[in-house]
Scaffold this motif. Structure first.
Motif, mmCIF file in Angstrom:
data_model
loop_
_atom_site.group_PDB
_atom_site.id
_atom_site.type_symbol
_atom_site.label_atom_id
_atom_site.label_comp_id
_atom_site.label_asym_id
_atom_site.label_seq_id
_atom_site.Cartn_x
_atom_site.Cartn_y
_atom_site.Cartn_z
ATOM 1 N N GLY A 143 -6.064 5.052 -4.232
ATOM 2 C CA GLY A 143 -5.661 6.142 -3.355
ATOM 3 C C GLY A 143 -6.547 6.259 -2.127
ATOM 4 O O GLY A 143 -6.081 6.573 -1.025
ATOM 5 N N ASP A 152 -5.475 3.847 0.434
ATOM 6 C CA ASP A 152 -4.301 4.398 1.123
ATOM 7 C C ASP A 152 -4.719 5.396 2.192
ATOM 8 O O ASP A 152 -4.190 5.408 3.311
ATOM 9 N N ASP A 153 -5.653 6.266 1.850
ATOM 10 C CA ASP A 153 -6.134 7.266 2.805
ATOM 11 C C ASP A 153 -6.805 6.616 4.004
ATOM 12 O O ASP A 153 -6.625 7.051 5.144
ATOM 13 N N GLU A 158 1.032 3.489 6.738
ATOM 14 C CA GLU A 158 1.043 3.431 5.274
ATOM 15 C C GLU A 158 1.322 2.008 4.815
ATOM 16 O O GLU A 158 2.047 1.265 5.484
ATOM 17 N N LYS A 202 2.278 -0.825 -2.523
ATOM 18 C CA LYS A 202 1.880 0.341 -3.315
ATOM 19 C C LYS A 202 2.244 0.158 -4.777
ATOM 20 O O LYS A 202 1.444 0.437 -5.680
ATOM 21 N N ASN A 229 3.364 8.778 -8.801
ATOM 22 C CA ASN A 229 4.300 9.164 -7.747
ATOM 23 C C ASN A 229 4.745 10.612 -7.867
ATOM 24 O O ASN A 229 4.995 11.274 -6.856
ATOM 25 N N ASN A 232 1.687 12.616 -6.592
ATOM 26 C CA ASN A 232 1.521 12.351 -5.168
ATOM 27 C C ASN A 232 2.573 13.079 -4.342
ATOM 28 O O ASN A 232 2.272 13.639 -3.278
ATOM 29 N N ASP A 281 -4.467 11.165 -0.890
ATOM 30 C CA ASP A 281 -4.017 10.211 -1.911
ATOM 31 C C ASP A 281 -5.135 9.892 -2.902
ATOM 32 O O ASP A 281 -4.864 9.586 -4.068
ATOM 33 N N THR A 282 -6.373 9.971 -2.434
ATOM 34 C CA THR A 282 -7.501 9.725 -3.339
ATOM 35 C C THR A 282 -7.418 10.655 -4.540
ATOM 36 O O THR A 282 -7.514 10.229 -5.692
ATOM 37 N N SER A 321 -4.743 12.701 -5.486
ATOM 38 C CA SER A 321 -3.482 12.695 -6.236
ATOM 39 C C SER A 321 -3.372 11.463 -7.134
ATOM 40 O O SER A 321 -2.811 11.529 -8.230
ATOM 41 N N PHE A 322 -3.953 10.329 -6.705
ATOM 42 C CA PHE A 322 -3.947 9.136 -7.551
ATOM 43 C C PHE A 322 -4.873 9.329 -8.756
ATOM 44 O O PHE A 322 -4.573 8.861 -9.856
#
Length: 360
Positions: free
Chosen positions: A91, A94-95, A160, A166, A208, A211, A271-272, A274-275
């Motif tokens: 995550g 992703d960020d 993204e 992903k 998901n 997220n 995302d860090t 939520s993952f």
């Protein structure tokens, strides 16, 4: 696989998680503010939140690392913590990628007295929308020339990774858990090697779901926190002590983060975070073999994912995705949406516990 922890040990685990998360979140927030790593919401109703630090889930990584150092001999805690740490790293990448602006999209308002079609949306008079889809971008210039819409702002869209990239990363996280060999039976079924694809699907779905629901102040942390506390209660009533520890870690992370993330939030998890919560919740449910109640407790995010998939399949049409943003778009306040989602989560958890007591 019951751990050798009494309720005093479990209480200490929760307090360590809670206090460490509060401390690390405060520290990470200060660093993010100084570095100007902030959110820039694309939803027009949330543009006032621009400048709020994001990537606050980094605080989770510090707390989890501390727990690994303290509880490395406790297998359930170690495995769930390891999976959360791996998920948080994915995550976090992703960020970091999202810090680069991909494009700048126009925000327009319908200034005519009639409904205007823009892309897939039917825009009411005085309604604001973001020009996001290729079809909308092709149509907006013509509407501007006709004087039916006006540009009232612009919003940067973050870069993204591709969806396939992903999914591959999330599959790898599922494989990490599956290859530990800890999960061999799920819901009373002995699966053996077949447990690995089930674990992968569970990790994918949970990441998901969490997220997607992470779009309002305290929404994701509150829902996962409530679901985790409910799983602790379920484990206490119907299981053994090992089902409590992994979920108490999740509950401590969520509650500690809510100190700063509750409405009005002073930091977002990104995302860090939520993952971390998605992988952690799925891992806890699988390791503790609590699939039926675990899925029910996370029912609100799962329903939200289903609604979004129906929208993307053109079966239904939402003015803005996901569902909680649509509710906000139509005038429901953010606080009411958050409390409603929390309330429905509590209701589902109560229904699950009562059903186990009196029906199953």
């Amino acid at each position: 696989m019951c751990g050798k922890m009494n309720y005093t040990d479990i209480s200490i685990l929760f307090l360590i998680t809670l206090c460490a998360t509060i401390l690390f979140t405060w520290y990470v927030k200060r660093i993010l503010l100084k570095a100007r790593i902030a959110d820039n919401p694309i939803v027009s109703e949330h543009r006032h939140k621009s400048g709020t630090p994001t990537m606050g889930g980094i605080a989770f990584l510090f707390t989890i690392s501390l727990l690994i150092a303290l509880y490395y001999q406790n297998t359930p805690i170690l495995i769930v913590s390891f999976i959360m740490l791996a998920g948080g790293i994915v995550g976090w990448v992703d960020d970091l990628i999202g810090l680069k602006v991909k494009e700048v999209q126009k925000i327009v308002v319908n200034v005519s007295d009639e409904i205007v079609t823009l892309g897939r949306l039917d825009v009411e008079p005085d309604e604001e929308v973001r020009v996001a889809t290729p079809k909308a971008k092709a149509e907006v210039d013509d509407l501007l020339k006709k004087g039916k819409v006006e540009v009232i702002g612009e919003v940067p869209i973050k870069t993204e990774p591709e969806e396939l990239e992903k999914i591959i990363c999330q599959i790898v996280l599922g494989l990490f858990l599956g290859l530990t060999g800890v999960v061999t039976s799920i819901g009373g079924f002995q699966l053996g090697i077949l447990a690995i694809p089930v674990v992968v699907i569970a990790i994918l779905g949970c990441i998901n779901s969490v997220n997607l629901i992470d779009g309002m102040d305290g929404l994701a942390a509150g829902i996962v926190g409530i679901a985790s506390f409910a799983c602790c209660a379920y484990g206490y009533l119907f299981g053994c002590a090992n089902t409590i520890a992994p979920f108490l870690i999740l509950a401590g992370l969520c509650l500690g983060f809510l100190v700063f993330n509750k409405y009005p939030a002073s930091i977002f998890m990104g995302d860090t975070g939520s993952f971390v919560l998605g992988t952690g919740y799925a891992a806890a449910v699988l390791v503790c073999d609590m699939p039926y109640f675990g899925v029910l407790a996370l029912g609100v995010p799962i329903i939200s994912v289903v609604v979004s998939l129906l929208h993307r399949a053109h079966i239904i049409k939402l003015p803005v995705e996901p569902l909680h943003h649509t509710l906000n778009h139509y005038g429901m306040s953010e606080v009411k949406i958050i409390l409603s989602y929390w309330g429905f989560t509590v209701l589902l958890c109560i229904i699950g516990i009562l059903a186990k007591m009196y029906l199953f």
